[in-house]
Design a protein around this motif. Structure first.
Motif, PDB file in Angstrom:
ATOM      1  N   ASN A  34     -14.693  24.202 -34.908  1.00  0.00           N
ATOM      2  CA  ASN A  34     -13.917  23.340 -35.797  1.00  0.00           C
ATOM      3  C   ASN A  34     -14.813  22.719 -36.863  1.00  0.00           C
ATOM      4  OD1 ASN A  34     -11.587  23.883 -34.438  1.00  0.00           O
ATOM      5  ND2 ASN A  34     -11.431  21.900 -33.421  1.00  0.00           N
ATOM      6  N   LEU A  74     -14.019  22.901 -40.736  1.00  0.00           N
ATOM      7  CA  LEU A  74     -13.840  21.678 -41.518  1.00  0.00           C
ATOM      8  C   LEU A  74     -14.880  21.568 -42.630  1.00  0.00           C
ATOM      9  CD1 LEU A  74     -12.974  19.153 -38.655  1.00  0.00           C
ATOM     10  CD2 LEU A  74     -11.440  19.970 -40.474  1.00  0.00           C
ATOM     11  N   ARG A 108      -4.052  26.248 -34.917  1.00  0.00           N
ATOM     12  CA  ARG A 108      -5.335  25.559 -35.073  1.00  0.00           C
ATOM     13  C   ARG A 108      -5.731  25.438 -36.530  1.00  0.00           C
ATOM     14  NH1 ARG A 108     -11.058  28.325 -33.448  1.00  0.00           N
ATOM     15  NH2 ARG A 108     -12.448  26.638 -34.134  1.00  0.00           N
ATOM     16  N   LEU A 131      -5.923  21.931 -38.821  1.00  0.00           N
ATOM     17  CA  LEU A 131      -7.165  21.552 -39.473  1.00  0.00           C
ATOM     18  C   LEU A 131      -6.957  21.404 -40.986  1.00  0.00           C
ATOM     19  CD1 LEU A 131      -9.791  23.758 -37.583  1.00  0.00           C
ATOM     20  CD2 LEU A 131      -9.493  21.277 -37.422  1.00  0.00           C
ATOM     21  N   ALA A 166      -5.736  18.033 -41.574  1.00  0.00           N
ATOM     22  CA  ALA A 166      -6.573  16.962 -41.010  1.00  0.00           C
ATOM     23  C   ALA A 166      -7.385  16.307 -42.104  1.00  0.00           C
ATOM     24  CB  ALA A 166      -7.470  17.518 -39.917  1.00  0.00           C
TER      25      ALA A 166
END
Length: 234
Positions: A155, A159, A226, A230, A233
């Protein structure tokens, strides 16, 4: 007066049409809004695999601004999902109303539109999407391929890519940046067998094949969820 060779003239016209098509898609993407993600699932008839992917993802991502759709490379417009697919979707918690209102669509340039992700159900569908629009090369994956490539990407790395997106405040831009990281893994993470990237086609086959197809698909969908989560996010 300038006289063009017929072959050159055809290339000029084709180039102009392609440019106009891409500009039109860009306009549609702007109309949808950079805050929305647009995902299209593609199989053959759009009555088994791709509608199941669309319906399940729509349920899983209902809290996000994600538009889910599906189409088939040889679909007959207006067909309903097969009874087996409907039964499986219901058993997995999909809303009955959503299942019943599904109608198959033939995949065209307009249907493909400005999707942020082309989710193919087999390598052949992936090839057909990219042949229809080469700009989809780095944003089209089979469902199982996407899951396989994402396994070893953290992740934090995703990110980090999202943070370097052209517009870090737009989920679609962040999503695109993360997909580029996933695409870069192609050729470095090889499946045990090429067909392992496909979700088996259950159409007109046994109930056991429908169950196997659904199991292959549902195991892959968390990878899509997923990435979508993200992307939002912020």
């Amino acid at each position: 007066m300038i006289v063009l060779d017929r072959g050159i003239a055809r290339l000029v016209v084709h180039g102009a049409n392609l440019l106009a098509m891409r500009e039109s898609r860009s306009d549609r993407h702007s109309q949808l809004g950079a805050g929305m993600l647009n995902i299209i699932a593609v199989c053959t008839g759009n009555i088994c695999r791709s509608p199941l992917a669309e319906i399940l993802l729509a349920s899983h991502l209902a809290d996000l601004d994600v538009r889910l759709s599906s189409a088939g490379t040889r679909a007959r417009d207006g067909m309903e999902v097969t009874p087996e697919t409907a039964s499986i979707a219901l058993s997995l918690g999909a809303p009955k109303a959503r299942i019943e209102r599904h109608r198959a669509r033939f995949l065209t340039n307009d249907v493909l539109g400005s999707a942020d992700l082309g989710l193919a159900l087999s390598r052949e569908h992936r090839r057909q999407i990219v042949e229809m629009d080469p700009t989809f090369m780095r944003k089209t994956f089979t469902a199982r391929e996407l899951a396989r490539l994402l396994e070893d990407i953290s992740n934090e790395e995703l990110l980090g890519a999202a943070a370097s997106a052209a517009d870090t405040s737009a989920p679609s831009s962040r999503f695109s940046a993360m997909l580029s990281v996933v695409a870069s893994r192609r050729g470095t993470v090889i499946p045990p067998a090429a067909e392992d990237d496909d979700v088996i086609d259950p159409y007109r086959r046994s109930p056991r094949t429908y169950e196997l197809s659904a199991a292959q698909l549902t195991a892959s969908l968390p990878a899509v969820e997923r990435l979508a989560r993200l992307a939002f996010a912020l």
